[in-house]
Design a protein around this motif. Structure first.
Motif, short mmCIF file in Angstrom:
data_model
loop_
_atom_site.label_atom_id
_atom_site.label_comp_id
_atom_site.label_asym_id
_atom_site.label_seq_id
_atom_site.Cartn_x
_atom_site.Cartn_y
_atom_site.Cartn_z
N ILE A 71 0.84 -1.21 0.00
CA ILE A 71 0.00 0.00 0.00
C ILE A 71 0.86 1.25 0.00
O ILE A 71 0.57 2.24 -0.70
CB ILE A 71 -0.96 -0.01 1.20
CG1 ILE A 71 -1.98 -1.14 1.07
CG2 ILE A 71 -1.67 1.34 1.32
CD1 ILE A 71 -2.89 -1.03 -0.14
N CYS A 98 0.64 3.96 -2.94
CA CYS A 98 0.15 5.31 -2.64
C CYS A 98 1.25 6.37 -2.60
O CYS A 98 1.00 7.53 -2.97
CB CYS A 98 -0.59 5.31 -1.30
SG CYS A 98 -2.10 4.32 -1.30
N GLU A 158 -3.65 11.28 -7.12
CA GLU A 158 -4.30 10.81 -5.89
C GLU A 158 -5.75 10.42 -6.14
O GLU A 158 -6.24 9.46 -5.52
CB GLU A 158 -4.19 11.89 -4.82
CG GLU A 158 -2.75 12.09 -4.36
CD GLU A 158 -2.56 13.17 -3.33
OE1 GLU A 158 -1.46 13.26 -2.75
OE2 GLU A 158 -3.51 13.95 -3.10
N VAL A 216 -5.27 6.89 -7.87
CA VAL A 216 -4.70 5.81 -7.06
C VAL A 216 -5.51 5.56 -5.79
O VAL A 216 -5.65 4.40 -5.36
CB VAL A 216 -3.23 6.13 -6.70
CG1 VAL A 216 -2.68 5.11 -5.70
CG2 VAL A 216 -2.38 6.15 -7.96
N GLY A 217 -6.06 6.62 -5.19
CA GLY A 217 -6.79 6.46 -3.93
C GLY A 217 -7.90 5.42 -3.99
O GLY A 217 -7.94 4.51 -3.15
N ALA A 267 -6.48 1.89 -4.17
CA ALA A 267 -5.97 1.42 -2.88
C ALA A 267 -7.12 1.03 -1.96
O ALA A 267 -7.04 0.02 -1.24
CB ALA A 267 -5.10 2.50 -2.24
N TYR A 276 -6.15 12.17 1.22
CA TYR A 276 -5.35 11.05 0.70
C TYR A 276 -4.23 10.67 1.67
O TYR A 276 -4.10 9.50 2.06
CB TYR A 276 -4.77 11.46 -0.65
CG TYR A 276 -3.95 10.42 -1.36
CD1 TYR A 276 -4.56 9.52 -2.24
CD2 TYR A 276 -2.57 10.34 -1.20
CE1 TYR A 276 -3.81 8.57 -2.92
CE2 TYR A 276 -1.81 9.40 -1.88
CZ TYR A 276 -2.44 8.52 -2.73
OH TYR A 276 -1.70 7.59 -3.42
N GLU A 277 -3.44 11.66 2.06
CA GLU A 277 -2.29 11.35 2.90
C GLU A 277 -2.71 10.81 4.27
O GLU A 277 -2.17 9.79 4.73
CB GLU A 277 -1.43 12.60 3.08
CG GLU A 277 -0.66 12.99 1.83
CD GLU A 277 0.42 14.00 2.12
OE1 GLU A 277 0.89 14.08 3.28
OE2 GLU A 277 0.80 14.72 1.18
N PHE A 286 -4.37 7.18 4.27
CA PHE A 286 -3.47 6.04 4.08
C PHE A 286 -2.29 6.02 5.05
O PHE A 286 -1.79 4.95 5.37
CB PHE A 286 -2.99 6.01 2.62
CG PHE A 286 -4.10 5.71 1.65
CD1 PHE A 286 -4.73 4.48 1.65
CD2 PHE A 286 -4.54 6.68 0.77
CE1 PHE A 286 -5.77 4.20 0.79
CE2 PHE A 286 -5.58 6.42 -0.12
CZ PHE A 286 -6.21 5.18 -0.10
#
Length: 216
Positions: free
Chosen positions: A18, A22, A55, A58-59, A62, A139-140, A143
């Motif tokens: 992950i 990410c 993001e 990809v978000g 994930a 996002y940050e 994850f």
């Protein structure tokens, strides 16, 4: 009566996967910027749009992967609230104060830092800054804290916090030594708050403020 299942814990291989998905591209770009002497690092509409687009792409991927592994997406995502925004504003101020305290002994260092040069030449539109702050803040923290730090708690709180801070710093190395050190401080403040409260939205909102206010 069936008992509710406990949330999954992250295995080392899953966590690595992950993180690579990410944050791997950002870490590579950050390391490249360091190796190139911090050249070509800039804040403009094109660079911010690239981050937002990446993001947003990809978000969801994930989250789908984590859902397939037994995670409840609703438990990973924060629930916005006015109370959480207030707590987030205070958390942002706490992180800012901590950065001032830690970095103030380095104020005599007159060498211009990469992050300072980037801010001096930054010309993004406010619309793009706001888009970045919302998407990137979610996002940050989803994850890094909602998944990684929370998922590694079974290895110990210090380990979980340390890993989340390490990853956070790795993809911010392009900001230079002072910028990276400030991200260590911010990561610890945010991570400790989440460890103590399990409340993700204030951290997300604090991150949004941190991404927006320097451009005002």
């Amino acid at each position: 009566m069936k008992q509710p299942s406990s949330p999954p814990t992250a295995t080392p291989l899953e966590a690595l996967g992950i993180v690579a998905l990410c944050f791997g591209w950002f870490i590579i770009g950050s390391l490249w910027s360091v190796s190139a002497g911090f050249r070509n690092a800039s804040f403009n509409d094109a660079s911010l749009f690239g981050i937002v687009a990446f993001e947003l792409f990809v978000g969801p991927i994930a989250l789908l992967i984590l859902r397939s592994r037994g995670y409840a997406v609703r438990d990973l995502l924060p629930l916005p609230s006015l109370k959480g925004c207030g707590a987030g504003a205070l958390l942002y101020l706490a992180a800012l104060l901590a950065c001032v305290i830690v970095l103030s002994p380095l104020a005599d260092n007159t060498a211009t830092q990469p992050i300072e040069r980037m801010m001096e030449t930054a010309r993004p539109s406010m619309a793009m800054v706001l888009a970045l702050s919302v998407v990137n803040g979610l996002y940050e923290e989803v994850f890094l804290l909602g998944y990684l730090q929370k998922g590694l708690r079974h290895h110990g709180a210090s380990f979980a916090l340390g890993v989340s801070v390490l990853v956070r710093v790795l993809y911010h190395l392009y900001q230079g030594p002072h910028g990276a050190l400030s991200l260590v401080v911010v990561g610890i403040v945010f991570g400790l708050f989440y460890l103590r409260t399990g409340w993700l939205w204030p951290v997300v909102f604090a991150h949004m403020l941190a991404d927006t206010i320097p451009f005002l």
